[in-house]
Design an enzyme around this catalytic site. Structure first.
Site, mmCIF file in Angstrom:
data_model
loop_
_atom_site.group_PDB
_atom_site.id
_atom_site.type_symbol
_atom_site.label_atom_id
_atom_site.label_comp_id
_atom_site.label_asym_id
_atom_site.label_seq_id
_atom_site.Cartn_x
_atom_site.Cartn_y
_atom_site.Cartn_z
ATOM 1 N N GLU A 17 0.829 -1.209 0.000
ATOM 2 C CA GLU A 17 0.000 0.000 0.000
ATOM 3 C C GLU A 17 0.865 1.261 0.000
ATOM 4 O O GLU A 17 1.882 1.311 0.692
ATOM 5 C CB GLU A 17 -0.890 0.016 1.254
ATOM 6 N N THR A 48 -4.166 4.695 -1.153
ATOM 7 C CA THR A 48 -5.229 5.128 -0.243
ATOM 8 C C THR A 48 -5.892 6.409 -0.758
ATOM 9 O O THR A 48 -5.394 7.071 -1.681
ATOM 10 C CB THR A 48 -4.704 5.359 1.193
ATOM 11 N N TYR A 49 -7.007 6.729 -0.120
ATOM 12 C CA TYR A 49 -7.813 7.879 -0.533
ATOM 13 C C TYR A 49 -7.946 8.805 0.665
ATOM 14 O O TYR A 49 -8.471 8.415 1.703
ATOM 15 C CB TYR A 49 -9.186 7.365 -0.970
ATOM 16 N N HIS A 77 -8.224 3.115 -3.701
ATOM 17 C CA HIS A 77 -9.200 3.188 -2.610
ATOM 18 C C HIS A 77 -10.191 4.309 -2.922
ATOM 19 O O HIS A 77 -9.845 5.286 -3.584
ATOM 20 C CB HIS A 77 -8.520 3.525 -1.279
ATOM 21 N N ARG A 107 -15.971 3.224 3.739
ATOM 22 C CA ARG A 107 -16.761 4.353 4.232
ATOM 23 C C ARG A 107 -15.858 5.529 4.564
ATOM 24 O O ARG A 107 -16.177 6.675 4.266
ATOM 25 C CB ARG A 107 -17.526 3.932 5.499
ATOM 26 N N GLY A 108 -14.712 5.260 5.194
ATOM 27 C CA GLY A 108 -13.858 6.337 5.718
ATOM 28 C C GLY A 108 -14.227 6.603 7.169
ATOM 29 O O GLY A 108 -15.296 6.173 7.635
ATOM 30 N N ALA A 125 -20.128 1.613 3.817
ATOM 31 C CA ALA A 125 -19.409 1.144 2.626
ATOM 32 C C ALA A 125 -20.323 0.323 1.712
ATOM 33 O O ALA A 125 -20.188 0.380 0.491
ATOM 34 C CB ALA A 125 -18.203 0.312 3.057
ATOM 35 N N TYR A 146 -11.984 -6.230 9.879
ATOM 36 C CA TYR A 146 -11.290 -5.852 11.113
ATOM 37 C C TYR A 146 -11.141 -7.032 12.067
ATOM 38 O O TYR A 146 -12.099 -7.389 12.773
ATOM 39 C CB TYR A 146 -12.081 -4.707 11.791
ATOM 40 N N HIS A 150 -14.461 -3.670 14.183
ATOM 41 C CA HIS A 150 -14.370 -2.230 13.897
ATOM 42 C C HIS A 150 -14.695 -1.478 15.195
ATOM 43 O O HIS A 150 -15.603 -1.870 15.928
ATOM 44 C CB HIS A 150 -15.354 -1.861 12.774
HETATM 45 P P1 FAD Z 1 -18.216 0.072 6.909
HETATM 46 O O1 FAD Z 1 -18.117 -1.238 6.254
HETATM 47 O O2 FAD Z 1 -19.339 0.962 6.508
HETATM 48 O O3 FAD Z 1 -18.284 -0.196 8.497
HETATM 49 C C1 FAD Z 1 -18.184 0.881 9.423
HETATM 50 C C2 FAD Z 1 -18.953 0.520 10.702
HETATM 51 O O4 FAD Z 1 -20.346 0.468 10.418
HETATM 52 C C3 FAD Z 1 -18.604 -0.848 11.289
HETATM 53 O O5 FAD Z 1 -18.663 -0.735 12.685
HETATM 54 C C4 FAD Z 1 -19.684 -1.769 10.746
HETATM 55 O O6 FAD Z 1 -19.928 -2.883 11.617
HETATM 56 C C5 FAD Z 1 -20.872 -0.831 10.690
HETATM 57 N N1 FAD Z 1 -21.799 -1.131 9.588
HETATM 58 C C6 FAD Z 1 -21.483 -1.507 8.329
HETATM 59 N N2 FAD Z 1 -22.585 -1.640 7.570
HETATM 60 C C7 FAD Z 1 -23.633 -1.337 8.395
HETATM 61 C C8 FAD Z 1 -25.030 -1.283 8.214
HETATM 62 N N3 FAD Z 1 -25.587 -1.587 7.021
HETATM 63 N N4 FAD Z 1 -25.821 -0.928 9.266
HETATM 64 C C9 FAD Z 1 -25.272 -0.616 10.482
HETATM 65 N N5 FAD Z 1 -23.939 -0.654 10.714
HETATM 66 C C10 FAD Z 1 -23.133 -1.010 9.670
HETATM 67 N N6 FAD Z 1 -9.726 5.288 5.335
HETATM 68 C C11 FAD Z 1 -9.526 6.318 4.467
HETATM 69 O O7 FAD Z 1 -9.967 7.444 4.749
HETATM 70 N N7 FAD Z 1 -8.870 6.137 3.275
HETATM 71 C C12 FAD Z 1 -8.387 4.929 2.895
HETATM 72 O O8 FAD Z 1 -7.816 4.802 1.823
HETATM 73 C C13 FAD Z 1 -8.551 3.817 3.792
HETATM 74 N N8 FAD Z 1 -8.096 2.586 3.481
HETATM 75 C C14 FAD Z 1 -8.327 1.527 4.329
HETATM 76 C C15 FAD Z 1 -7.891 0.235 3.949
HETATM 77 C C16 FAD Z 1 -8.093 -0.845 4.791
HETATM 78 C C17 FAD Z 1 -7.634 -2.215 4.376
HETATM 79 C C18 FAD Z 1 -8.755 -0.676 6.046
HETATM 80 C C19 FAD Z 1 -8.967 -1.835 6.972
HETATM 81 C C20 FAD Z 1 -9.200 0.600 6.431
HETATM 82 C C21 FAD Z 1 -9.003 1.702 5.571
HETATM 83 N N9 FAD Z 1 -9.455 2.984 5.889
HETATM 84 C C22 FAD Z 1 -9.254 4.050 5.028
HETATM 85 C C23 FAD Z 1 -10.134 3.227 7.183
HETATM 86 C C24 FAD Z 1 -11.675 3.022 7.066
HETATM 87 O O9 FAD Z 1 -12.210 3.981 6.195
HETATM 88 C C25 FAD Z 1 -12.270 3.154 8.470
HETATM 89 O O10 FAD Z 1 -11.907 2.067 9.259
HETATM 90 C C26 FAD Z 1 -13.771 3.393 8.545
HETATM 91 O O11 FAD Z 1 -14.093 3.778 9.898
HETATM 92 C C27 FAD Z 1 -14.652 2.206 8.208
HETATM 93 O O12 FAD Z 1 -14.656 1.935 6.865
HETATM 94 P P2 FAD Z 1 -15.409 0.615 6.283
HETATM 95 O O13 FAD Z 1 -15.330 0.683 4.832
HETATM 96 O O14 FAD Z 1 -14.916 -0.579 6.979
HETATM 97 O O15 FAD Z 1 -16.908 0.951 6.768
#
Ligand code: FAD
Length: 289
Positions: A17, A48-49, A77, A107-108, A125, A146, A150
């Site tokens: 990355e 990353t974004y 990303h 999601r971020g 997301a 995670y 998370h």
């Molecule tokens: P989600 O999948 O939406 O989950 C977030 C939370 O919401 C979790 O607690 C989940 O259990 C809950 N949830 C999910 N879906 C639902 C639903 N339908 N109803 C209710 N609750 C729900 N951040 C950046 O800003 N830029 C990047 O480039 C970046 N790259 C990353 C790469 C990796 C491999 C990882 C692990 C993280 C990265 N992150 C990045 C951080 C990430 O954006 C954060 O961890 C963020 O808080 C969660 O993103 P997610 O896509 O997992 O969200």
């Protein structure tokens, strides 16, 4: 090439990355780091974004360079938390135009200082994944997962249910948050498989090579720090070259243990440091073949 296809090959994959510059002043040094890391020819590189900030445009440009100029598979990303649905549409068109084939849909982190979600934003997301499926069905989509849950999730079980929903919506692979204790990863992998999640899981490894990284990485990820790891930071932390060597060694050992237990896909959070990425790769040269 689509990452899902790369992961289907019968081999161990090592991906890396990089992150885009935070300001225009950093463009040149990031370009140089990306070039050096691409020269290591990892199986793919992810970019990353920067959530919402003006530098998010660099993600697409760097992912395009990786693919076109350096001939390494790239994964861009994309986060939705600080963008309107229109901005997301724009980014997706830019990605299509740049020939990007792979997106890590995220999601971020929720910004502290502004209201979330606004009416014209995606909340999770999964909504971004559904949108990509709608407007760019040809894209190969990945998501985040995670091993320690998370930080916002009510429980690990609930978190895994949401991961399953992301996979059912179209995630072809998942990359994990960093972890420093492999037993946590093995347990998590078991729980994902038990929940019916069968897509490839890429283990995300963060080599901690600077003392200052420790507090920040743990604050961001909320992950556990084993005593063995803490001892390394305590002992070597004040001597940067020693800490770097010890951090590379710890990450290498973690990766060897993962591979020895059947894990096939490893992703290194390089922090844009070609020496760290190259050091780990060199340590694994025979194993990677
Ligand atoms: P989600 O999948 O939406 O989950 C977030 C939370 O919401 C979790 O607690 C989940 O259990 C809950 N949830 C999910 N879906 C639902 C639903 N339908 N109803 C209710 N609750 C729900 N951040 C950046 O800003 N830029 C990047 O480039 C970046 N790259 C990353 C790469 C990796 C491999 C990882 C692990 C993280 C990265 N992150 C990045 C951080 C990430 O954006 C954060 O961890 C963020 O808080 C969660 O993103 P997610 O896509 O997992 O969200």
């Amino acid at each position: 090439m689509k990452i899902a296809e790369v992961l289907k090959e019968d081999k161990i994959t090592l991906s890396m990355e990089v992150f885009p510059p935070k300001t225009t002043a950093g463009v040149e040094s990031v370009n140089e780091a990306v070039k050096k890391i691409a020269a290591l020819k990892p199986d793919f590189m992810s970019v990353t974004y920067g959530a919402g900030g003006g530098t998010s445009k660099y993600t697409v440009r760097i992912a395009k360079d990786i693919k076109d100029a350096y001939e390494v598979n790239s994964l861009a990303h994309l986060t939705c938390v600080s963008s309107t649905k229109e901005t997301i549409e724009e980014r997706l068109s830019e990605m299509k135009e740049a020939g990007i084939e792979n997106i890590l849909a995220l999601r971020g982190d929720i910004p502290q200082e502004s209201e979330f979600p606004l009416p014209n934003q995606f909340h999770h997301a999964i909504e971004l994944i559904e949108e990509i499926k709608r407007v760019a069905p040809e894209m190969c989509i990945g998501g985040a997962c995670y091993p320690e849950g998370h930080p916002e999730a009510g429980s690990k079980a609930e978190d895994i249910l949401h991961i399953k929903e992301k996979v059912d919506a179209g995630c072809a692979f998942l990359t994990t948050q960093m972890f420093f204790d492999n037993s946590i990863f093995f347990n998590y992998l078991y729980r994902l498989r038990e929940a019916g999640i069968s897509v490839p899981i890429i283990a995300g490894i963060m080599p901690i090579t600077k003392k200052a990284q420790v507090a920040r990485s743990i604050q961001l990820s909320g992950c556990c720090v084993p005593a063995r790891f803490k001892a390394i930071v305590d002992w070597f932390g004040e001597e940067p070259p020693n800490m770097k060597q010890a951090g590379i060694a710890y990450a290498t050992e973690q990766i060897i243990d993962l591979i020895a237990n059947g894990v096939k896909h490893i992703h290194i959070y390089t922090m844009n440091d070609p020496e760290v990425a190259g050091g780990i790769q060199k340590n694994l040269s025979e194993i990677l073949g």
